[in-house]
Motif scaffolding. Structure first.
Motif, short mmCIF file in Angstrom:
data_model
loop_
_atom_site.label_atom_id
_atom_site.label_comp_id
_atom_site.label_asym_id
_atom_site.label_seq_id
_atom_site.Cartn_x
_atom_site.Cartn_y
_atom_site.Cartn_z
N ILE A 81 0.78 -1.31 -0.26
CA ILE A 81 -0.32 0.05 0.20
C ILE A 81 0.87 1.22 -0.17
N ILE A 88 -5.87 5.52 0.35
CA ILE A 88 -3.80 5.01 0.18
C ILE A 88 -4.07 6.07 -1.66
N VAL A 91 -2.69 0.42 -5.12
CA VAL A 91 -1.94 -1.10 -4.61
C VAL A 91 -1.35 -1.70 -5.29
#
Length: 183
Positions: A81, A88, A91
């Motif tokens: 991450i 976020i 990923v």
């Protein structure tokens, strides 16, 4: 001999209580450590949302191709991450074949499959979160609303395991396709 009994008997009774208290303090301390992230969710069944006191869902990891999900589930997989907690940015998938799997270089958090999770090897794909029975109706209505996006707040502890903390909702981005339109 009586004098020793007066000392050792209370000590023998207090030692297990002290040990359990110490274990509880250490476990509680470790549970509060880690990084908190907000992850969108998808894949819940609007006909049977609340099985018991839990909402079952699928993580919709940002910037991760949905086509790769079946190929990366399993205990040899982790996620890298990148972002500023709780947001976020991206990923990426790491498998056993990926170099530096154990290294966190370039990652703000490494998420691993928890071998003790109810989800087994699919712990990076699916999960569930406890919902109080008194709030179940409100959660169910929000999960059915296609204008709202479910967001689960998770904590990634120092071992890389996920703990779902809370479920919240926000308006969907107008550019994000409606899941009902995809069907």
């Amino acid at each position: 001999m009586n004098r020793y009994r007066q000392f050792f008997l209370p000590a023998a009774l207090l030692l297990p209580i002290f040990g359990l208290g110490l274990i509880w303090i250490l476990t509680d301390r470790e549970a509060d450590q880690g990084t908190v992230w907000d992850v969108p969710i998808a894949g819940y069944d609007p006909r049977d949302l609340l099985r018991g006191h839990y909402v079952q869902f699928r993580y919709d990891w940002p910037a991760l191709e949905a086509d790769t999900v079946p190929t990366w589930s399993g205990s040899g997989t982790s996620l890298c991450i990148i972002g500023r907690p709780p947001e976020i940015a991206s990923v990426s998938v790491r498998t056993k074949a990926t170099p530096d799997l154990s290294s966190a270089a370039g990652c703000d958090s490494i998420v691993k499959v928890n071998p003790w999770s109810e989800e087994g090897g699919n712990g990076l794909i699916r999960d569930r979160i406890y919902v109080p029975q008194t709030s179940a109706g409100a959660y169910q209505a929000k999960l059915r609303d296609s204008k709202l996006q479910g967001i689960v707040r998770i904590r990634v502890n120092n071992s890389g395991f996920i703990t779902p903390l809370s479920l919240d909702f926000q308006s969907r981005d107008p550019e994000t396709p409606d899941p009902e339109d995809a069907e």
